[in-house]
Write a protein that holds these residues in place. Sequence first.
Motif, short mmCIF file in Angstrom:
data_model
loop_
_atom_site.label_atom_id
_atom_site.label_comp_id
_atom_site.label_asym_id
_atom_site.label_seq_id
_atom_site.Cartn_x
_atom_site.Cartn_y
_atom_site.Cartn_z
N ARG A 1 72.75 32.24 57.74
CA ARG A 1 72.53 32.13 56.51
C ARG A 1 74.11 30.88 56.18
N CYS B 1 72.00 38.19 59.75
CA CYS B 1 71.52 37.56 58.34
C CYS B 1 73.27 36.54 57.72
N GLN B 2 74.11 36.80 57.76
CA GLN B 2 74.70 36.90 56.76
C GLN B 2 75.82 35.60 58.04
N VAL C 1 62.57 37.59 61.30
CA VAL C 1 63.60 37.23 61.52
C VAL C 1 63.84 36.55 63.04
N ALA D 1 65.27 39.39 54.15
CA ALA D 1 65.94 40.34 55.37
C ALA D 1 66.82 41.52 54.37
N MET D 2 67.45 41.10 53.79
CA MET D 2 68.86 41.35 53.71
C MET D 2 68.92 42.00 53.05
N MET E 1 71.31 43.91 60.90
CA MET E 1 70.37 42.70 60.36
C MET E 1 71.32 42.46 59.14
N GLN E 2 72.20 42.59 58.21
CA GLN E 2 73.30 42.53 57.52
C GLN E 2 73.99 41.35 57.88
N ALA F 1 64.33 33.12 62.46
CA ALA F 1 65.33 32.30 62.62
C ALA F 1 65.88 32.50 63.77
N THR G 1 63.82 33.71 54.38
CA THR G 1 63.50 34.69 54.85
C THR G 1 65.32 35.54 55.68
N LEU G 2 66.01 35.20 55.61
CA LEU G 2 67.30 35.48 55.79
C LEU G 2 67.56 36.81 54.48
N GLU G 3 67.06 35.69 53.25
CA GLU G 3 67.54 36.82 52.26
C GLU G 3 66.91 38.11 51.47
#
Length: 437
Positions: A267, A263-264, A356, A306-307, A259-260, A360, A302-304
Amino acid sequence: MGYVTRARRLFLESGERFRRDIVWAMGVVKLAAARANAEFGLLSWEKANVIIYVARELVEGVHDGRIVVDVFQTGSGTGLNMNVNEVIAHRALEKFGISLHPNDDVNLGQSSNDVVPTAIRIAVIKAWRDRLKPALVKLVELLEAKADEFKAVVKAGRTHLRDALPVTLGQELYGYRDAFARDLKALEALTEFLREVPIGGTAVGTGVNAHPLFGQKVVEIINAETGLGIKRGNPFTGMRLLTDLLLFSGGLRALAVDMQRLCQDLRLMFSGPYTGLGEIDLPSQADVPGSSAMPGKVNPVTLEAAMQAAAYVLGLDEAVKWAASLGEFELAMGIPVIGWATMREVELLAEAAGKVAELAILDMRPNVDVMRNYAERSAALITLLAPIIGYDKARELAGRPLREVLKEAGLSDAEIEDILNPVNLTTPGFKMKSRRG
Ligand SMILES: O=C(O)C[C@H](O)C(=O)O
């Protein structure tokens, strides 16, 4: 003065309470235990029916406010078990005028040592089945749909954050689809170990003070109630070692890392709009101002979120690791915190995966021209010439756009377009060599 009132002074007051699914599971176990004891003739049906009634209220969440003991308590979870026993006994008196003893009646044939490890396992399986698994299935489906949609969208590949050979957005998304599908499969397989519960082991695993068939009967009733498909495991394993939960938490850790990374990447692709990559837009993120100070700024909120959840999951997994090593001889001694932490991991990842996926992945709009432009300007495109002119010669040309180099070499615009077409750029083989004969 009851157990809970006295015990709260001795436990920590961290403010952490047991999660809803764990209270649900305690209700399910108490309900099943009462019914089993009545069927074996060890408890009157009058008392059993009252316990079953109140346990159902616990299942439905009616008494969540009365489960007040802190998570950081006795390592067996006696605090939680006695809190539940006392809530049932008090409510029985309050609602039906029937006097139940929290230990002799509600806890009949049980010990915290077999009840709590059973309850936390079924709580985690339920949370997986009802929350995280559906969220992951949705994420995998959407990644696949978007990978199909963007399979011809060429973008610059990047390794070490530096120009590398091009890829397609579809290739990247299929990569993530398969990673999350693998996490899903691994976690589903790991729930098999959680299904082996130690109920019926009573205090040390031998089952002393319970009917010999109590554990089996309780398991059957729980399965009829919940459809979770649990089994009676070896209580000498399930009460002493919670490494099946550690394994499951390890599966959650891998999911958190995937997931990290997803999302990264998103991002970074969303960075900009004018000073970053600007490779994708995420229109949903504009629903809230990104900045209190800089008007019109849109951030990947949202990504931040989730991270950060994934980072917290990694910390919880570390806590589960340490807590799983607590204990000696007949009993594990980190049971409450393992149950609480694993539940939090499942809940947070379910939330993160769901948001996500919806905000996203479904929402992603690639800026196809921007991506294509980066891909064509990538210094690494010169690699396409290496099979023809050799690595050393190609290195001398490195840093210059391939389009320019090819033009100088006398290729026509049509030939250059052919070389730079998405398929040639992103699939295996020595396309230029075969093309040039
Ligand atoms: O609470 C219990 O049932 C047992 C307790 O955890 C103990 O082993 O001392």
